[in-house]
Scaffold this motif. Structure first.
Motif, PDB file in Angstrom:
ATOM      1  N   PHE A  52       1.027  -1.210   0.201  1.00 39.81           N
ATOM      2  CA  PHE A  52       0.017   0.134   0.133  1.00 39.81           C
ATOM      3  C   PHE A  52       0.877   1.209  -0.009  1.00 39.81           C
ATOM      4  O   PHE A  52       1.850   1.223   0.769  1.00 39.81           O
ATOM      5  CB  PHE A  52      -0.856   0.049   1.204  1.00 39.81           C
ATOM      6  CG  PHE A  52      -1.795   1.069   1.436  1.00 39.81           C
ATOM      7  CD1 PHE A  52      -2.714   1.467   0.448  1.00 39.81           C
ATOM      8  CD2 PHE A  52      -1.569   2.151   2.601  1.00 39.81           C
ATOM      9  CE1 PHE A  52      -3.792   2.631   0.617  1.00 39.81           C
ATOM     10  CE2 PHE A  52      -2.420   3.080   2.582  1.00 39.81           C
ATOM     11  CZ  PHE A  52      -3.262   3.326   1.667  1.00 39.81           C
ATOM     12  N   LEU A  53       0.514   1.851  -0.914  1.00 44.48           N
ATOM     13  CA  LEU A  53       1.530   3.266  -1.113  1.00 44.48           C
ATOM     14  C   LEU A  53       1.462   4.314   0.137  1.00 44.48           C
ATOM     15  O   LEU A  53       0.286   4.883   0.345  1.00 44.48           O
ATOM     16  CB  LEU A  53       1.151   3.834  -2.339  1.00 44.48           C
ATOM     17  CG  LEU A  53       2.050   5.227  -2.698  1.00 44.48           C
ATOM     18  CD1 LEU A  53       3.489   4.793  -2.950  1.00 44.48           C
ATOM     19  CD2 LEU A  53       1.601   5.861  -4.296  1.00 44.48           C
ATOM     20  N   ILE A  54       2.427   4.668   0.489  1.00 41.53           N
ATOM     21  CA  ILE A  54       2.319   5.536   1.630  1.00 41.53           C
ATOM     22  C   ILE A  54       3.063   6.916   1.135  1.00 41.53           C
ATOM     23  O   ILE A  54       2.344   8.010   1.389  1.00 41.53           O
ATOM     24  CB  ILE A  54       3.244   5.168   2.958  1.00 41.53           C
ATOM     25  CG1 ILE A  54       2.802   3.732   3.679  1.00 41.53           C
ATOM     26  CG2 ILE A  54       3.344   6.118   3.992  1.00 41.53           C
ATOM     27  CD1 ILE A  54       1.298   3.986   4.130  1.00 41.53           C
ATOM     28  N   ASP A  55       4.384   6.939   0.935  1.00 39.55           N
ATOM     29  CA  ASP A  55       4.925   8.391   0.486  1.00 39.55           C
ATOM     30  C   ASP A  55       5.128   8.165  -1.049  1.00 39.55           C
ATOM     31  O   ASP A  55       6.024   7.554  -1.602  1.00 39.55           O
ATOM     32  CB  ASP A  55       6.324   8.360   1.053  1.00 39.55           C
ATOM     33  CG  ASP A  55       6.018   8.295   2.611  1.00 39.55           C
ATOM     34  OD1 ASP A  55       5.098   9.162   2.971  1.00 39.55           O
ATOM     35  OD2 ASP A  55       6.899   7.898   3.275  1.00 39.55           O
ATOM     36  N   SER A  56       4.276   9.002  -1.795  1.00 40.54           N
ATOM     37  CA  SER A  56       4.245   8.694  -3.194  1.00 40.54           C
ATOM     38  C   SER A  56       5.379   9.599  -4.067  1.00 40.54           C
ATOM     39  O   SER A  56       5.800  10.820  -3.377  1.00 40.54           O
ATOM     40  CB  SER A  56       2.977   9.336  -3.749  1.00 40.54           C
ATOM     41  OG  SER A  56       3.168   9.162  -5.319  1.00 40.54           O
TER      42      SER A  56
END
Lengths: 506, 506
Positions: free
Chosen positions: A472-476
C-alpha cells in the motif's frame, strides 16, 4: 473486498462531470486545517496501520475473531465515533458505530477488518511486520497482509476523521460505520449486522455507503463501479447414499455393468444446465428476470472497450477467442449482461496420475452462478432445484456455500455525484464501470430493505491483495499517484461533497 | 494378477466331469516318488519362498527391475529348465525359459515376478520378512508381500519341478516359461516378451498356459475361470490449449460470461458416451462385435446365481438395487455380458473444500472401458475417437494408459479338461466361471497370434493380495485346504493330466 470487486470489470473512461457547487471560503480554510492535521499525524498514522496489520483476523481459520472486532471498535472510538459496539452474529462478530456531527446529511461507511490467509514462505518480508520498502517509480510502500485489502485505505479514512477532531473542525456529515470480519469468506453473516434493530434505522438515514479503497490505477485513474453481478457458490453432489441407486462408497469399476453410477448421474444432470454450446444457461426460467443493459450502460461499456486493448486482455487470460468468436464489444457487453453457470471444479473417485479401477460412490461439481439485475439469490437457487427435480435429479444435493444477488447504483445518486465532484476537484481522472462481472455483496446495501447507493471509493495505490507481498503506497514519488496523506485529505474533502450532494434525491 | 482376476466374477458350481483315462501303475509310482521328494524339500522350499519375498520387484517404483528378472531366471534354472534368459523390453525385462523333457506335449507357464507396493506401517510384521504365523482354522501361513500374489503358488510349482529332478522321475510334459515384472501395472510390455522371435515359436507348441494360483476358497472349492472382460484405461482431457477455445490456465470464474469453458466442453462430450440412463454405452457402433452369452455360459452363470447370496453381495457393495432394478439373475448376466464405459474419476479446477472462483483451463475424466468378445482394444479406442470427432469433440485428448481385449478359453480345451481331471482325482470340488467382469491380460495368450487356452490354476489358500498382511497357507490344519506340499503335488499330478489330455484338440 476489492480483489473480487476489481476482477474482470467493464469499466470505462467516462465524461467527468463536476456537479458540486463551489466551496465557500470558510470551508476552504477548514479543509486546509484538516489537511495540515493529517500531515502532522503522518508517522503516527503509519504506526497505527502497522499495529493493525499485526493483528490479522482470518475468518475461516478461527484467528482473532473477537480480538479483531474489539480492535475495530476501539479504532472507531479513537477516530471520534461517539458510540461503537460489537454486534454478535452466528459467525465472526460485526461492529457498529455512529458519529453524530449534528449535520443534515448522514454517510454510511462499510469496513472489513478481516484479511486473507497467507503463507510467510512466499513473502519477501514477514507478512505481519508492515515493513516499509521502496517501490521504484511509485514511492515508499508498506508491505503486509491487509495493507491494501483493506486496512490501509480504511486507516486513511479514519486518519481523516482524527484530523477533524485534532484541528477542531466540525464534520460536515454524520457517520454510521458497519464493519465485518468475514468479507474474505463472502460475508455469510453480514446481513445479521445490517438488519440488527439498532443498526438498520441508523443505516437507513444515510445517503449512501462507501468502503474506503486505494482506487488508482498505475496511470492515476480512478474507476467508479456502478454495479456488480451477484454470485452464488454451490456444490452439486451426486451420491449413492442420497440417490438410493449406485454404491455408497467406491467399488470395483467392473461393477459398472450392473450397478448405477453416481458420477454418470451427475454428468447427465450437469448436461441439462447449459445449452449444447457448453455456455448458455439452460436452467428453466433462468432469463425471466434478466434486465437488458440500458443504453447508458452500453455507452459506458463501449467507451471502456474503445480505451481497452483486446490483444493484451486475451493474452493475459490465455485465450485465442471470446465465446462464439464474438467481437470485443459484443463479448464485453456479454461479460456485463449475461448470467452464468460456471464449473469451478470437478471431484470424483480417483484423482491421481493415470487411472484406478473404481466406480465412485460420489461425484461433486463445484458451481458458481453469476446473477444480473433483477435476479436474486433465492430465485436462482430455487430455479436450479426445481430444474433438477423436474428432470429426475432431485436427489442431487444442492449445497449452497455462499452468495448474494447483483448490486447496482445509480450514477445520478448523491453518492456518485459526490465522488465525481471530489475527484474532479482533485484533478484526478475518473472512469465509470457499468457493471463488474466479478461480485461483491453490495446488494446488502443496495437491495431491500435499505436500497442505498453503495460502492468503493478512494484514491491512492496498492496491490497484491490475496497474494504475497501485498503493499500500500505511503509516500508517493509519482505525481499521478496519491500518497497516504493525500488519500486521507481526499476522504476529508469527500465528506464536504457528500454534504453538498446529500440533498439531491438518490 | 489375481486381485484383478478374482474380482466380481460370475463363477458357478459346475458339473465336475472327470475326463482323463485311468493312470498307469508306473505313473502312480512316479507320482508317489515326486510327492515324497516334495515333502522332503518342505523346509528348503519355504526358505526359497522367504528369500524371494525379500527381493520385491515393483514396476512403477523402479525397484529391482533387473535384479528381479535375474533372480527369476536363476529360479527357473534351479528348477530344471535347461535354458533361461532375460528378455529386455521397453519396460521391466521379461524372462523366457524352456525345459525339453522329450515329451509329446508342451505346457506353457506364465509367471509374474513383480509385486504390489506396500506401506510397512500398515502391516503387523515386516512385509519383506516372510514371518510364519498361525491362522486359526487354517494353519501356519507365511506373511509377506507377494506371498499369495504370486510368489507362493509359483514357488509351489517350481518345487514340483525340483522334485521330479530330485527323484529322477521324467517330466511328462515339456515346459515353456514366460515371466514378466509388470503384471501389477497391467502388463504394458508383456506382448514384447510373448512375440519375441525366440519365444513365440516355443509358446505356439503349447497346449495351453497356466499361472500357478492358490485357488481354493474357504470351503476348499476351486473356481476355473473360462474368460474375462478386456479393460482399457484412458483419460479424456479437455483443455483450452488443445481446443483453441477457452483459457489455457485457470482464470477468474466471472469470465464464464464471455470465455468458453473446457470443463463444460468435457461434460458435453461425456454426455454423449452413455445413454440417458447414465449407464448403457452410446458410443457409435459399440455393440457391433458383441457376442451374446452362449446357452452354456448362461447355464454356468445361473448355477452361480443359484449358489450365491444376493443380499450379502448387495450389502458388500453398498447398493440397494442393481441397475434398472433388475433381478439377481438378469443383473449377473449383464455383469458378464455388457461392455461398459465407466467414470473412474473426475478432475478439474478447484477440488478442495467449498468453492473457489475459477474457470478451469483443463478438465479430465478418468475412464475405463470393459470389453467382451469379440471386441478388441484397438476397435474400442478407435470407435471412441471417431465418436468424439464426429460430434465436435475431436480436440479432447484420448490418452490411453493401458489395456487389452477380452479373453476366453474353451471349457473343452485340453487345458481345462486336464484341470478338471486333476481336481477330480484330488477330490477337490470345482466350479466354472463363464466370464469375469474383472480383467486380466489373458488375451496375450488367447488372442492372435497364439490363440492358446489360458488361465490360472492351483489349489491352496491365501489372501490379502494388494493389501497389508498378505498371506499364503503353508501347513494346513484344515482338511478342506491344501498346504504347500499338497499344492506342489497337485501341480505335479496336473502335468500328467496335461500329458494325457494334450492330444485332445484344443
Amino acid at each position: 473486498m476489492t480483489a473480487r470487486l476489481k476482477v474482470a470489470y467493464a469499466s470505462l473512461a467516462a465524461i467527468a462531470i463536476a456537479t458540486g457547487q463551489p466551496a465557500a471560503a470558510s470551508e476552504k480554510s477548514d479543509q486546509a486545517k484538516v489537511a495540515a492535521a493529517i500531515r502532522a499525524d503522518h508517522d503516527a498514522a503509519v504506526e497505527r496501520l502497522r499495529a493493525w496489520i499485526k493483528l490479522p483476523t482470518i475468518a475461516n481459520m478461527g484467528i482473532n475473531h473477537q480480538e479483531g472486532a474489539e480492535y475495530m471498535r476501539q479504532l472507531a472510538l479513537d477516530a471520534g465515533f461517539q458510540m461503537a459496539k460489537v454486534i454478535p452474529t452466528d459467525g465472526v462478530p460485526g461492529v457498529f458505530a455512529t458519529l453524530d456531527a449534528g449535520a443534515k446529511t448522514t454517510l454510511a461507511i462499510y469496513f472489513m477488518y478481516d484479511v486473507k490467509h497467507y503463507d510467510p514462505k512466499e513473502w519477501s518480508s514477514p507478512p505481519l511486520e508492515g515493513r516499509m520498502v521502496d517501490r521504484p517509480g511509485e514511492g515508499k510502500v508498506i508491505v503486509g497482509r491487509g495493507a491494501v485489502n483493506q486496512k490501509g485505505p480504511e486507516t486513511a479514512f479514519l486518519t481523516a476523521l482524527r484530523a477533524f477532531k485534532a484541528s477542531g473542525v466540525k464534520l460536515p456529515v454524520n457517520l454510521v460505520l458497519v464493519a465485518e470480519g468475514e468479507e474474505e469468506i463472502a460475508s455469510p453473516h453480514f446481513s445479521q449486522v445490517v438488519t440488527h434493530p439498532d443498526v438498520l434505522p441508523a443505516l437507513s438515514k444515510a445517503v449512501g455507503v462507501i468502503i474506503p479503497d486505494a482506487g488508482q490505477s498505475v496511470d492515476g485513474q480512478v474507476t467508479l463501479l456502478l454495479g456488480a453481478k451477484g454470485a452464488v457458490e454451490l456444490q452439486l453432489i451426486s451420491s449413492g447414499e442420497k440417490w438410493g441407486k449406485g454404491p455408497t462408497k467406491d467399488i470395483h469399476s467392473s461393477l459398472m455393468a450392473n450397478v448405477d453410477s453416481p458420477a454418470w448421474h451427475l454428468i447427465k444432470a450437469l448436461n441439462t444446465l447449459v445449452a449444447d454450446d457448453g455456455h448458455t444457461p439452460a436452467i428453466d426460467g433462468w432469463f425471466e428476470n434478466v434486465k437488458p443493459l440500458t443504453e447508458r450502460q452500453k455507452q459506458l461499456i463501449a467507451a471502456d472497450v474503445a480505451a481497452g486493448n483486446e490483444a493484451d486482455e486475451k493474452k493475459a487470460l490465455g485465450i485465442k477467442q471470446w465465446y462464439a468468436g464474438e467481437d470485443y464489444l459484443t463479448a464485453t457487453y456479454r461479460l456485463a449482461s449475461q448470467p452464468t453457470v460456471n464449473i469451478q471444479g470437478l471431484v470424483s473417485g480417483y484423482m491421481g496420475p493415470g487411472g484406478k479401477t473404481v466406480l465412485p460412490g460420489r461425484a461433486e461439481a463445484k458451481i458458481d452462478l453469476r446473477l444480473v439485475p433483477d435476479m436474486t439469490k433465492d430465485e436462482a437457487v430455487s430455479k436450479l432445484r426445481a430444474h433438477l427435480a423436474k428432470r429426475g435429479f432431485g436427489d442431487i444435493e444442492v449445497n449452497v456455500s455462499g452468495g448474494y444477488g447483483p448490486t447496482q447504483t445509480d450514477e445520478n445518486s448523491a453518492l456518485i455525484k459526490a465522488e465525481v465532484a471530489t475527484l474532479a476537484a482533485a484533478k484526478i481522472s475518473q472512469t465509470m464501470s457499468a457493471r463488474s462481472a466479478g461480485s461483491w455483496p453490495g446488494v446488502i446495501f443496495t437491495g431491500p430493505p435499505l436500497r442505498l447507493p453503495a460502492g468503493s471509493f478512494g484514491a491512492g495505490r496498492g496491490g497484491g491483495a490475496h497474494a504475497p507481498d501485498e503493499w500500500f503506497l505511503i509516500d508517493s514519488t509519482n505525481p499521478k499517484e496519491l500518497g497516504f496523506d493525500q488519500q486521507a485529505t481526499l476522504f476529508a474533502n469527500f465528506l464536504y461533497e457528500v454534504a453538498r450532494s446529500g440533498t439531491i434525491k438518490r
